[in-house]
Design a protein around this motif. Structure first.
Motif, mmCIF file in Angstrom:
data_model
loop_
_atom_site.group_PDB
_atom_site.id
_atom_site.type_symbol
_atom_site.label_atom_id
_atom_site.label_comp_id
_atom_site.label_asym_id
_atom_site.label_seq_id
_atom_site.Cartn_x
_atom_site.Cartn_y
_atom_site.Cartn_z
ATOM 1 N N ARG A 1 0.862 -1.190 0.000
ATOM 2 C CA ARG A 1 0.000 0.000 0.000
ATOM 3 C C ARG A 1 0.893 1.233 0.000
ATOM 4 O O ARG A 1 1.154 1.821 1.065
ATOM 5 C CB ARG A 1 -0.899 0.015 1.238
ATOM 6 N N ALA A 2 1.376 1.590 -1.195
ATOM 7 C CA ALA A 2 2.342 2.696 -1.291
ATOM 8 C C ALA A 2 1.733 3.997 -0.773
ATOM 9 O O ALA A 2 2.450 4.896 -0.322
ATOM 10 C CB ALA A 2 2.809 2.847 -2.730
ATOM 11 N N GLU A 3 0.408 4.095 -0.832
ATOM 12 C CA GLU A 3 -0.242 5.340 -0.427
ATOM 13 C C GLU A 3 -0.499 5.388 1.072
ATOM 14 O O GLU A 3 -0.786 6.446 1.622
ATOM 15 C CB GLU A 3 -1.570 5.519 -1.191
ATOM 16 N N CYS A 4 -0.399 4.256 1.722
ATOM 17 C CA CYS A 4 -0.725 4.218 3.149
ATOM 18 C C CYS A 4 0.546 4.433 3.958
ATOM 19 O O CYS A 4 1.254 3.490 4.313
ATOM 20 C CB CYS A 4 -1.396 2.878 3.481
ATOM 21 N N LEU A 5 0.866 5.675 4.196
ATOM 22 C CA LEU A 5 2.136 6.071 4.795
ATOM 23 C C LEU A 5 1.882 6.982 5.982
ATOM 24 O O LEU A 5 1.033 7.877 5.890
ATOM 25 C CB LEU A 5 2.935 6.905 3.794
ATOM 26 N N TYR A 6 2.588 6.778 7.053
ATOM 27 C CA TYR A 6 2.468 7.682 8.200
ATOM 28 C C TYR A 6 3.850 8.115 8.660
ATOM 29 O O TYR A 6 4.798 7.323 8.620
ATOM 30 C CB TYR A 6 1.739 6.992 9.365
ATOM 31 N N ASP A 7 3.932 9.342 9.140
ATOM 32 C CA ASP A 7 5.187 9.841 9.717
ATOM 33 C C ASP A 7 5.319 9.347 11.149
ATOM 34 O O ASP A 7 4.371 9.449 11.930
ATOM 35 C CB ASP A 7 5.168 11.380 9.767
ATOM 36 N N ILE A 8 6.488 8.858 11.480
ATOM 37 C CA ILE A 8 6.748 8.420 12.859
ATOM 38 C C ILE A 8 7.998 9.172 13.337
ATOM 39 O O ILE A 8 9.071 9.036 12.745
ATOM 40 C CB ILE A 8 7.019 6.893 12.921
ATOM 41 N N GLY A 9 7.825 9.945 14.409
ATOM 42 C CA GLY A 9 8.924 10.782 14.881
ATOM 43 C C GLY A 9 9.665 10.179 16.067
ATOM 44 O O GLY A 9 9.098 9.396 16.840
ATOM 45 N N PHE A 10 10.921 10.567 16.165
ATOM 46 C CA PHE A 10 11.741 10.151 17.312
ATOM 47 C C PHE A 10 12.584 11.334 17.780
ATOM 48 O O PHE A 10 13.042 12.144 16.963
ATOM 49 C CB PHE A 10 12.695 9.019 16.913
ATOM 50 N N GLY A 11 12.838 11.366 19.074
ATOM 51 C CA GLY A 11 13.776 12.338 19.637
ATOM 52 C C GLY A 11 13.216 13.749 19.652
ATOM 53 O O GLY A 11 12.003 13.968 19.651
ATOM 54 N N GLY A 12 14.143 14.706 19.670
ATOM 55 C CA GLY A 12 13.744 16.114 19.624
ATOM 56 C C GLY A 12 13.289 16.641 20.969
ATOM 57 O O GLY A 12 13.681 16.124 22.021
ATOM 58 N N GLU A 13 12.453 17.681 20.896
ATOM 59 C CA GLU A 13 12.054 18.323 22.148
ATOM 60 C C GLU A 13 10.588 18.729 22.143
ATOM 61 O O GLU A 13 9.943 18.752 21.085
ATOM 62 C CB GLU A 13 12.939 19.534 22.411
ATOM 63 N N VAL A 14 10.123 19.070 23.343
ATOM 64 C CA VAL A 14 8.736 19.489 23.496
ATOM 65 C C VAL A 14 8.731 20.933 23.973
ATOM 66 O O VAL A 14 9.434 21.273 24.924
ATOM 67 C CB VAL A 14 8.015 18.603 24.540
ATOM 68 N N ASN A 15 7.999 21.771 23.286
ATOM 69 C CA ASN A 15 7.862 23.169 23.720
ATOM 70 C C ASN A 15 6.412 23.462 24.054
ATOM 71 O O ASN A 15 5.506 22.965 23.384
ATOM 72 C CB ASN A 15 8.333 24.121 22.618
ATOM 73 N N GLU A 16 6.235 24.265 25.082
ATOM 74 C CA GLU A 16 4.874 24.654 25.463
ATOM 75 C C GLU A 16 4.564 25.997 24.810
ATOM 76 O O GLU A 16 5.314 26.944 24.974
ATOM 77 C CB GLU A 16 4.765 24.819 26.985
ATOM 78 N N THR A 17 3.489 26.052 24.055
ATOM 79 C CA THR A 17 3.054 27.336 23.500
ATOM 80 C C THR A 17 1.572 27.509 23.797
ATOM 81 O O THR A 17 0.765 26.673 23.369
ATOM 82 C CB THR A 17 3.235 27.361 21.956
ATOM 83 N N GLY A 18 1.278 28.527 24.533
ATOM 84 C CA GLY A 18 -0.122 28.822 24.872
ATOM 85 C C GLY A 18 -0.831 27.649 25.513
ATOM 86 O O GLY A 18 -1.958 27.337 25.161
ATOM 87 N N GLY A 19 -0.126 26.960 26.386
ATOM 88 C CA GLY A 19 -0.731 25.810 27.086
ATOM 89 C C GLY A 19 -0.725 24.539 26.247
ATOM 90 O O GLY A 19 -1.121 23.486 26.733
ATOM 91 N N ASN A 20 -0.261 24.635 25.004
ATOM 92 C CA ASN A 20 -0.201 23.429 24.173
ATOM 93 C C ASN A 20 1.230 22.907 24.091
ATOM 94 O O ASN A 20 2.175 23.700 23.991
ATOM 95 C CB ASN A 20 -0.661 23.735 22.736
#
Ligand code: D6G
Length: 804
Positions: free
Chosen positions: A181-200
């Motif tokens: 299913r070449a069209e059935c693709l999802y992004d999977i992330g690793f690492g990085g950081e989390v920032n809070e913006t406006g409570g999100n």
């Protein structure tokens, strides 16, 4: 299934035409140039074609009814060969056989040409495969979700008795059961950081890979319903770095691709042993996150409100490997869909369920908090919140359960905290869960734990692998047993019928004859099909106690040598199984078994009274040959350590008698087949725990002259004359830390085996036991297990009988 489809399935001509078509148009060969593999590919494509209509029909009906669906998340699906199973399910065996025969091609050769899909280590993965079969057989709308490993479980060979591992490459040949299913693709992330913006919270990962779907249709019986197994393959987001390539730096140019694909490259070959590798955590998150994105996307095509998720979706986490599903689903609900934590938690918990498969402390997954925070920083934050919530509930119940402890994230506790229902896999195991590992959590959430004893699919494990017994059953009680295994009870009265017993045992004898030829071809060893075939096949692990079996084997050889003319019951002992490559104690046991086998098999004094075989590379296909030919099933784990076992069920179903401890599902096998039709020995789970304080291996050895003699022989190098110290590490471990109590149970095991000898010598009585084992095994169908999950855990109904 429509009548037209039904006609197609029974139409030899149409299958033969389809094979010819695919040989020419898919494989690109003429019959005179076609190899066995070419014929297999052509037949597989022809058979797969027959699945398409029922598959589309099931998909259409599922969408139309919009009922609750099941998603079975499993790191492992140990499918084995697919072709024979599909042919069986579709009722195409005769058609396939005669179509191939018209070209002078043998169906059995073609079927055996297929490599096993070995995307699993052992029981857990094979259980998932049996569950897929039963979900389709019962017509429950379900997806299996897992990883499309490029390399499945390693191939095992022996060099000088030692296990040697080689990479497995099932995908090096065309694998034509799946749809990319070449069209059935999802992004999977690793690492990085989390920032809070406006409570999100905004998580910005440093690495992102794509998960791409490959779908395999999973037909139920006669394709009355067909579900999907969706496996994820890791692909780079950016295929290729052209700039370094143009500079001639080809390795650097390929680096992103290599790194991404590493995630789904290899199945971790560990089974109930500690692991803790960063890549493993990435694999777990990779397939869990892709599956959740996919099922939410599907849900949202028909439903607007994610609050309804628990009424439309049941997710089963097969062990803790997908336990990150809790935080991931909560993350998606909060960060993407705007829920607050409490609502998100409620929705996730209403949707998720967790199956525990082991209480062995070393096998309970726990990730370093640092690794978790580095790999999945947003999830670590959410895990802390889930933990805070748990600790509040725990305090109210005067318990102390915590997810994060000693800088570790306990995945079992996390899975439990996020699940609606938590189940064990046998009655004993579920009781022990409540009393030991999860006692605290059980106190906090007393309604959450329930039992669903494992089962096995009768389609593969009787109908498919034991043609003789299948035919005898069909002739005697009709064919309904295939999807209603309790029908086997109908043969119970025939255990008293001498004619039926004779026919039943003739089937066993024919299967043993086939195994005898297989052994001669593969191993060059002559065995007698009149001997008792005594089989222990499973992963090599200290708790499963292959060592106790090996020691008993050596002791039996000693007894035979001392008195060769006594009235011995001839035995062929067969071992099969792989050890995790890093599990040195298990690998030492493999070498000892192989050395004991050489010593016994080459001793003319012993002759046919005892033979020991250890065919290398045990896998699903080998099990399908060994199980129907087995007289005695060895299920001898230390009581309290084997959660369920499923091999034990396959053997009993095929008319083998069990020698076993009161462990896992052996307890329920005894309850069903009756005390008189099973050989139970050894300490109970309670007695094992009571014996721990002051346990003294040497004292047990000193009390047992039979065991002592073998221990002394190993120490003196009797089984390794060229290298007398070779097996000292096994002895050293046994004497230092006989945690699984081989020495304590040895005499009871020896005594039980002598009872078995007597039992087997009485041909009539043994035949009775064999018949009754098959007759009373109906309860161990995975159809019963899946119906139990459907009713008590998922709240889903079958759609197979629904009008369109
Ligand atoms: C499976 C079965 C097939 C269906 C496809 C996509 O391959 O019939 O079209 O899944 O289904 P969804 O993922 O969109 O439900």
């Amino acid at each position: 299934m429509t009548e037209k489809n039904m006609r197609d399935f029974n139409d030899t001509g149409s299958l033969a035409g389809a094979i010819d078509f695919h040989l020419a148009n898919t494989v690109g060969k003429t019959p005179d140039a076609a190899s066995t593999t070419d014929w297999r590919l052509a037949l597989s494509r022809a058979v797969r074609d027959k699945l398409i209509d029922p598959w589309f029909e099931a998909t259409r009906r599922t969408y139309a009814q919009d009922n609750k669906r099941v998603y079975y998340l499993s790191m492992e699906f140990l499918l084995g060969r697919i072709l024979q199973d599909a042919v069986n399910n579709l009722g195409l065996e005769d058609a396939a056989r005669s179509a191939l025969a018209s070209h002078g091609v043998d169906f059995a050769d073609v079927v055996c040409d297929e490599p096993d899909a070995a995307l699993g280590n052992g029981g857990l993965g094979r259980l998932a495969a049996c569950f897929l079969d039963s979900l389709s057989c019962l017509g429950i709308p379900a997806y299996g979700y897992g990883i499309r490993y490029a390399h499945g479980l390693f191939q095992q060979s022996f060099e000088d008795g030692r296990q040697v591992e080689m990479a497995e490459g099932w995908l090096r040949q065309q694998h034509n059961w799946e749809f990319e299913r070449a069209e059935c693709l999802y992004d999977i992330g690793f690492g990085g950081e989390v920032n809070e913006t406006g409570g999100n919270a905004i998580w910005t990962p440093t690495d992102v890979v794509s998960a791409q779907a490959y779908d395999t249709p999973v037909p139920g019986w006669r394709a009355g319903w067909t579900n999907t197994l969706r496996l994820w393959s890791a692909k780079p987001k950016k295929i290729f770095d052209l700039e370094p390539f143009n500079r001639g730096e080809y390795m650097e140019a390929a680096a992103p691709e290599v790194l991404a694909e590493t995630i789904s490259r290899v199945l971790y070959p560990d089974d109930s042993t500690e692991i803790g590798k960063a890549l493993r955590l990435k694999q777990e998150y990779f397939f869990t996150a892709a599956s959740l994105q996919d099922l939410l996307r599907r849900f949202l095509t028909h439903n607007g409100d994610l609050r309804a998720l628990p009424s439309k979706v049941a997710i089963q986490m097969n062990d803790t490997h997908p336990a990150i599903a809790g935080p991931e689903l909560i993350r998606l609900l909060i960060d993407t869909h705007g829920f607050d934590f409490d609502d998100a938690f409620g929705i996730a918990q209403g949707t998720l369920n967790y199956t525990n498969h082991t209480l062995l402390p070393e096998a309970l997954e726990a990730w370093d908090t640092r690794l978790m925070a580095d790999t999945l920083p947003r999830h670590m934050q959410l895990i802390e919140r889930i933990d805070a919530r748990l600790s509040k509930d725990a305090a109210a119940a005067k318990a102390t359960a915590r997810i994060v402890e000693d800088n570790k994230v306990n995945m079992g506790t996390l899975a439990f905290a996020c699940a609606n229902r938590v189940n064990g896999v046998s009655a004993l195991h579920t009781d022990l869960m409540k009393q030991t590992v999860f006692s605290d959590l059980h106190q906090v959430y007393p309604e959450r734990i329930l039992n669903q004893t494992n089962g096995v699919t009768p389609r593969r494990w009787l109908h498919g692998c034991n043609r003789g017994l299948r035919d005898l059953l069909n002739e005697t009680i009709g064919t309904d047993w295939v999807c209603d295994l309790e029908q086997l009870e109908k043969i119970a009265p025939l255990a008293d019928d001498a004619d039926f017993r004779a026919r039943f045992m003739q089937v066993k004898q024919d299967n043993k004859q086939m195994l005898t030829s297989w052994v001669k071809d593969r191993m060059g060893i002559e065995i007698s099909p009149d001997a008792m075939f005594d089989v222990q096949i499973k992963r090599i692990h200290e708790y499963k106690r292959q060592l106790m079996n090996a020691l008993e084997t050596a002791a039996l050889a000693n007894a035979i040598r001392r008195d060769p003319d006594a009235d011995w019951t001839p035995r062929v002992k067969i071992f099969g199984g792989k050890a995790a490559p890093a599990y040195l104690d298990a690998k030492n046991i493999i070498r000892l078994i192989n050395d004991i086998a050489v010593s016994i098999n080459s001793d003319p004094v012993i002759g046919d009274r005892l033979k020991v075989l250890y065919p290398p590379n045990y896998n699903v296909s080998m099990a399908e040959i060994l199980i129907p030919a087995t007289d005695l099933s060895e299920q001898i784990s230390t009581a309290g350590k084997e959660a369920s076992g499923t091999g034990n069920m396959k053997f009993a179903l095929n008319g083998a008698v069990t020698v076993g401890t009161l462990d896992g599902a052996n307890v329920e096998i005894r309850d069903h087949v009756g005390d008189d039709n099973i050989y139970i020995f050894g300490m109970t789970a309670e007695e094992v725990e009571a014996a721990r304080a002051g346990y003294d291996t040497q004292a047990y050895i000193d009390q047992s002259p039979i065991l002592k003699e073998v221990i002394d022989q190993i120490r003196e190098g009797v089984y390794s004359p060229g290298e007398p110290t070779r097996h000292w590490p096994v002895l050293e471990k046994l004497l230092r830390d006989d945690y699984f109590m081989v020495a304590a149970d040895f005499d009871a095991y020896w005594a039980a085996q002598r009872q078995v000898d007597k039992g087997f010598a009485d041909k009539d009585a043994w035949a009775r036991m064999a018949v009754l084992n098959t007759a009373h095994s109906g309860w161990f169908s995975s159809d019963r297990t899946i119906q139990g999950y459907a009713d008590a855990i998922w709240g889903v109904a079958s759609l197979a009988g629904e009008s369109k």
